[in-house]
Design a protein around this motif. Structure first.
Motif, mmCIF file in Angstrom:
data_model
loop_
_atom_site.group_PDB
_atom_site.id
_atom_site.type_symbol
_atom_site.label_atom_id
_atom_site.label_comp_id
_atom_site.label_asym_id
_atom_site.label_seq_id
_atom_site.Cartn_x
_atom_site.Cartn_y
_atom_site.Cartn_z
ATOM 1 N N TRP A 69 0.290 -54.814 -7.455
ATOM 2 C CA TRP A 69 0.644 -53.527 -6.856
ATOM 3 C C TRP A 69 -0.456 -52.505 -7.082
ATOM 4 O O TRP A 69 -1.146 -52.530 -8.103
ATOM 5 N N HIS B 30 11.180 -49.687 -8.914
ATOM 6 C CA HIS B 30 10.656 -49.664 -7.541
ATOM 7 C C HIS B 30 11.706 -49.225 -6.526
ATOM 8 O O HIS B 30 11.373 -49.039 -5.349
ATOM 9 N N TYR C 87 7.550 -59.958 -9.109
ATOM 10 C CA TYR C 87 7.535 -58.572 -8.621
ATOM 11 C C TYR C 87 6.790 -57.637 -9.563
ATOM 12 O O TYR C 87 6.103 -56.718 -9.122
ATOM 13 N N ASN D 299 8.649 -59.294 -0.291
ATOM 14 C CA ASN D 299 8.031 -58.305 -1.177
ATOM 15 C C ASN D 299 6.510 -58.404 -1.182
ATOM 16 O O ASN D 299 5.941 -59.479 -1.221
ATOM 17 N N TYR E 238 15.108 -57.137 2.584
ATOM 18 C CA TYR E 238 13.866 -57.163 1.805
ATOM 19 C C TYR E 238 14.037 -58.185 0.685
ATOM 20 O O TYR E 238 14.897 -58.039 -0.173
ATOM 21 N N VAL F 68 13.323 -60.121 -2.684
ATOM 22 C CA VAL F 68 12.786 -59.790 -4.000
ATOM 23 C C VAL F 68 12.584 -61.064 -4.810
ATOM 24 O O VAL F 68 13.544 -61.772 -5.134
ATOM 25 N N LEU G 261 11.270 -48.150 -2.446
ATOM 26 C CA LEU G 261 11.852 -48.957 -1.387
ATOM 27 C C LEU G 261 12.855 -48.156 -0.566
ATOM 28 O O LEU G 261 12.945 -48.324 0.652
#
Length: 416
Positions: A312, A31, A19, A292, A12, A14, A35
């Motif tokens: 988000w 986070h 972010y 991400n 994943y 980042v 995750l």
């Protein structure tokens, strides 16, 4: 210490800057529980080193124009902040790798003053040589033995200080292979490491002497071409045949920081096919790379040289989708590194990519309708009633019967 975990992991990516609104290690750490629940196993951090100011792009510059290989970008926090983040991630079961940019630095890297002989020179200007196509970075000279030692020592710093688990090596094929061989031999005296190379094993198979896994750039570009130009599915099947004989672990992806910013989000490139291609990435032999925000899903191109945080939401729409796939990958024997993949024939092979993953008594069937039409199909050779379970929606399916898939739909089936 074994490296077996590499064959079953997922990665994943980042982008710390984008972010969170804060753009810090500490803010990102909040986070980690989400995750972890989603099934993420390896965290790849884009470059965490400080950014050169001379010739920088935009107001913040490129993370790939380093000014010091053994310092932290103050934009993200402190060295202790990163150490704490790695410790917390390890405690939760994550592995951590960092982006390593070995081919070039920014114009005011500390080495330009302390060791200008570490760099290639432009024969015309007599100044440092600009890296191909990017005027904010300058190329290092790998014929210089002292520079190579210093580069390896800088990589060792992050292993010793922060206990990282490996490196994602930027533009790995721009750097001489013999350097990577030397670096790996030295650095793995400390611990086994995960080596992820930004290269394609179809084009640079010799680099797989060093790298555990490599990008599937050819697949990514050709799936985009296939979608945009409405090419035959056999075009993609031929590429998969080529990858079958290529060395190393294949890393499958539909997006990353470069693709998202410069070429478009996965929805700009693939539109309704994006989720089916994500299913493929998680079920074909190899490892999936996730950028991400794909779990949102993110429909925004993230700026590269400016602050442009991911938007988000309280709930990520595709969290459960990725959770089902990633947890299946880590737990189902038929998706292990030793499991085989077999192409399945259907009565609609021009639209459907069908395959079985199998090891011993364990098997998994994947059916991807890679077309914009509703598709009816039968799996050739399956005439007796056999119940399977669609693991993404917990639905029982008899694969001896005709199956109907909506446009761009997919089934991931395991024996019930």
């Amino acid at each position: 210490m074994s490296k077996e975990w590499i064959y079953r992991t997922n990665v994943y990516e980042v982008n710390v800057r984008q972010y969170t609104n804060e753009g810090t290690f500490t803010a990102f750490a909040l986070h980690l529980p989400r995750l972890k629940d989603m099934g993420v196993q390896t965290l790849w951090f884009m470059p965490i080193t400080p950014i050169a100011q001379k010739g920088k792009k935009g107001s913040l510059g490129s993370p790939y124009a380093c000014s010091d290989y053994t310092s932290i970008n103050p934009e993200f926090g402190t060295l202790d902040d990163f150490k704490n983040l790695v410790y917390e991630a390890h405690e939760m079961g994550f592995k951590v790798i960092i982006d390593w940019v070995a081919n070039h630095t920014g114009w005011d890297h500390v080495w330009t003053k302390e060791h200008p002989d570490y760099y290639k020179k432009d024969e015309t200007t007599g100044d440092f040589k600009i890296a191909s196509g990017m005027d904010d970075i300058i190329e290092l000279d790998y014929s210089n033995r002292e520079m190579r030692k210093a580069m390896i020592a800088a990589m060792q710093f992050w292993i010793d200080e922060c206990c990282i688990d490996g490196f994602r090596c930027d533009l790995a094929f721009w750097v001489q292979l013999d350097f990577w061989i030397e670096a790996k031999e030295v650095l793995e005296k400390t611990k086994p490491l995960f080596w992820l190379g930004e290269l394609d094993s179809l084009e640079k198979p010799e680099y797989m002497q060093v790298f555990d896994a490599a990008y599937t750039w050819t697949w990514m570009h050709q799936t985009e071409k296939w979608y945009r130009e409405n090419l035959s599915l056999y075009h993609l099947k031929n590429i998969l045949d080529r990858y079958h004989s290529a060395p190393g672990i294949k890393a499958w992806f539909t997006s990353n920081h470069d693709e998202n910013t410069w070429n478009g989000t996965e929805y700009e490139k693939y539109n309704d096919a994006a989720k089916a291609l994500a299913v493929f990435s998680c079920t074909w032999p190899g490892i999936p790379l996730i950028y991400n925000g794909q779990e949102l899903p993110n429909h925004k191109r993230l700026a590269f040289f400016e602050k442009d945080p991911i938007e988000w939401k309280e709930y990520c729409e595709l969290h459960q989708f990725y959770k089902a796939l990633l947890q299946l990958r880590s737990s189902h024997p038929a998706l292990g590194s030793n499991a085989e993949v077999f192409a399945l024939s259907t009565n609609n092979d021009e639209n459907v990519l069908a395959y079985r993953r199998k090891i011993a008594a364990y098997e998994l069937i994947v059916l991807l309708n890679l077309s914009k039409a509703q598709t009816s199909l039968r799996i050739v050779g399956h005439t007796a009633a056999v119940n399977y379970e669609n693991i993404l929606i917990n639905e029982k399916i008899d694969i001896s019967k005709e199956l109907v898939l909506s446009p761009w739909d997919y089934l991931v089936l395991t024996k019930s």
